[in-house]
Design a protein around this motif. Structure first.
Motif, mmCIF file in Angstrom:
data_model
loop_
_atom_site.group_PDB
_atom_site.id
_atom_site.type_symbol
_atom_site.label_atom_id
_atom_site.label_comp_id
_atom_site.label_asym_id
_atom_site.label_seq_id
_atom_site.Cartn_x
_atom_site.Cartn_y
_atom_site.Cartn_z
ATOM 1 N N ASP A 180 36.766 21.051 38.790
ATOM 2 C CA ASP A 180 37.618 21.336 39.945
ATOM 3 C C ASP A 180 38.416 22.618 39.707
ATOM 4 O O ASP A 180 39.585 22.586 39.315
ATOM 5 C CB ASP A 180 38.551 20.147 40.198
ATOM 6 N N ARG A 185 35.348 25.621 43.993
ATOM 7 C CA ARG A 185 35.822 25.540 45.386
ATOM 8 C C ARG A 185 35.264 26.695 46.214
ATOM 9 O O ARG A 185 34.879 26.518 47.374
ATOM 10 C CB ARG A 185 37.351 25.524 45.424
ATOM 11 N N THR A 198 29.539 20.036 56.274
ATOM 12 C CA THR A 198 30.967 19.772 56.138
ATOM 13 C C THR A 198 31.365 19.986 54.673
ATOM 14 O O THR A 198 30.513 19.907 53.769
ATOM 15 C CB THR A 198 31.300 18.324 56.528
ATOM 16 N N PRO A 199 32.640 20.243 54.398
ATOM 17 C CA PRO A 199 33.072 20.379 53.006
ATOM 18 C C PRO A 199 32.743 19.150 52.159
ATOM 19 O O PRO A 199 32.346 19.273 50.993
ATOM 20 C CB PRO A 199 34.587 20.589 53.124
ATOM 21 N N ASP A 200 32.880 17.953 52.732
ATOM 22 C CA ASP A 200 32.563 16.736 51.971
ATOM 23 C C ASP A 200 31.080 16.669 51.629
ATOM 24 O O ASP A 200 30.703 16.252 50.522
ATOM 25 C CB ASP A 200 32.962 15.502 52.768
ATOM 26 N N ALA A 201 30.225 17.076 52.572
ATOM 27 C CA ALA A 201 28.778 17.056 52.314
ATOM 28 C C ALA A 201 28.413 18.081 51.252
ATOM 29 O O ALA A 201 27.552 17.826 50.393
ATOM 30 C CB ALA A 201 28.008 17.326 53.600
ATOM 31 N N LEU A 203 30.441 19.177 48.857
ATOM 32 C CA LEU A 203 30.944 18.660 47.588
ATOM 33 C C LEU A 203 29.998 17.604 47.020
ATOM 34 O O LEU A 203 29.757 17.558 45.807
ATOM 35 C CB LEU A 203 32.340 18.062 47.782
ATOM 36 N N ALA A 204 29.438 16.779 47.888
ATOM 37 C CA ALA A 204 28.533 15.725 47.429
ATOM 38 C C ALA A 204 27.331 16.295 46.696
ATOM 39 O O ALA A 204 26.823 15.683 45.746
ATOM 40 C CB ALA A 204 28.075 14.878 48.618
ATOM 41 N N ARG A 214 31.938 12.681 40.545
ATOM 42 C CA ARG A 214 33.164 13.444 40.795
ATOM 43 C C ARG A 214 33.122 14.770 40.055
ATOM 44 O O ARG A 214 32.281 14.986 39.186
ATOM 45 C CB ARG A 214 34.382 12.653 40.316
#
Length: 249
Positions: A180, A185, A198-201, A203-204, A214
């Motif tokens: 992180d 980022r 999306t940012p979540d997708a 990140l996944a 994580r």
């Protein structure tokens, strides 16, 4: 023994800043080296010192190390953390990108180590920790130059560990997975911009290779580095410690 002096390259942010703060908390005096002077040094002027230098420039490194040692004495702990990652499909990677990855990640590690090693040998004690990457342990598509450089760092770690094994100086590598930091980022932001995910997708995609699902916390990398820098790790040398949630076993 007097206070130990540690030099942390790329110490202005991310993993490097976490390492610098941890070593200060452990009682060391720390010089952070970066291309620009990091504000980090203002946090504890008695124990933190900052010097600006390009780790890929031998003369710049020599000047910076001389300034650091004038402030806190000989460097006894070196953390080669400065690094850079760029991506490109192999056939679209030009020679300039290839050379940048080697210069910062591999040649910088060599130059900084050569600059401080004589003092360690004179003292009969030293710790060298190279912050490599899981990219130095496995391959990743589209970052072939970065992988090649980080594999080189691990090869250098092993060779130098053997050369110095009987001289009181240990040499190890710490290999974080996706962590992180600003670099990750920014990478996620580029994926979002290019793909519309999306940012979540996005990140996944980065965390799917980590069995813990994580990103690694920079403080977790700093903990591993701090242990290797201590006297209790004197029998550990030539190792590549993966800090990656089990991605590399």
């Amino acid at each position: 023994m007097s206070t130990v002096h540690a030099l942390v390259t790329g110490g202005g942010r991310g993993i490097g800043a976490a390492i610098a703060r941890r070593l200060v908390a452990d009682g060391l005096q720390v010089t952070v080296l970066g291309r620009s002077l990091p504000a980090l040094a203002a946090e504890d002027p008695e124990r933190l010192h900052a010097v600006a230098a390009d780790v890929a420039d031998a003369q710049d490194v020599a000047r910076a190390v001389a300034g650091a040692q004038a402030r806190f004495g000989p460097v006894q702990v070196l953390v080669n953390n400065a690094g850079q990652a760029e991506s490109a499909p192999f056939l679209k990677m030009d020679a300039a990108l290839w050379q940048r990855m080697l210069d910062v990640n591999l040649s910088g590690t060599m130059l900084c180590t050569q600059a401080v090693l004589p003092g360690m040998l004179a003292a009969g004690w030293g710790r060298i920790v190279n912050v490599a990457s899981t990219a130095g342990q496995v391959g990743y598509a589209y970052v072939s130059a970065y992988c090649a450089a980080k594999h080189g760092v691990i090869g250098l770690t092993r060779a130098l560990a053997l050369e110095l094994a009987a001289k009181g100086v240990t040499v190890n590598a710490v290999c974080p997975g996706y962590t992180d930091t600003d670099i990750v980022r920014d990478s996620i932001a580029r994926v979002v911009a290019k793909t519309g995910r999306t940012p979540d997708a996005a990140l996944a995609e980065f965390v799917k290779s980590n069995p813990q699902g994580r990103l690694v916390d920079p403080a977790e990398v700093a903990d591993a580095v701090a242990w290797l820098c201590g006297r209790g790790a004197g029998a550990v040398t030539g190792q590549s410690l993966s800090v990656s949630g089990g991605e590399v076993m």
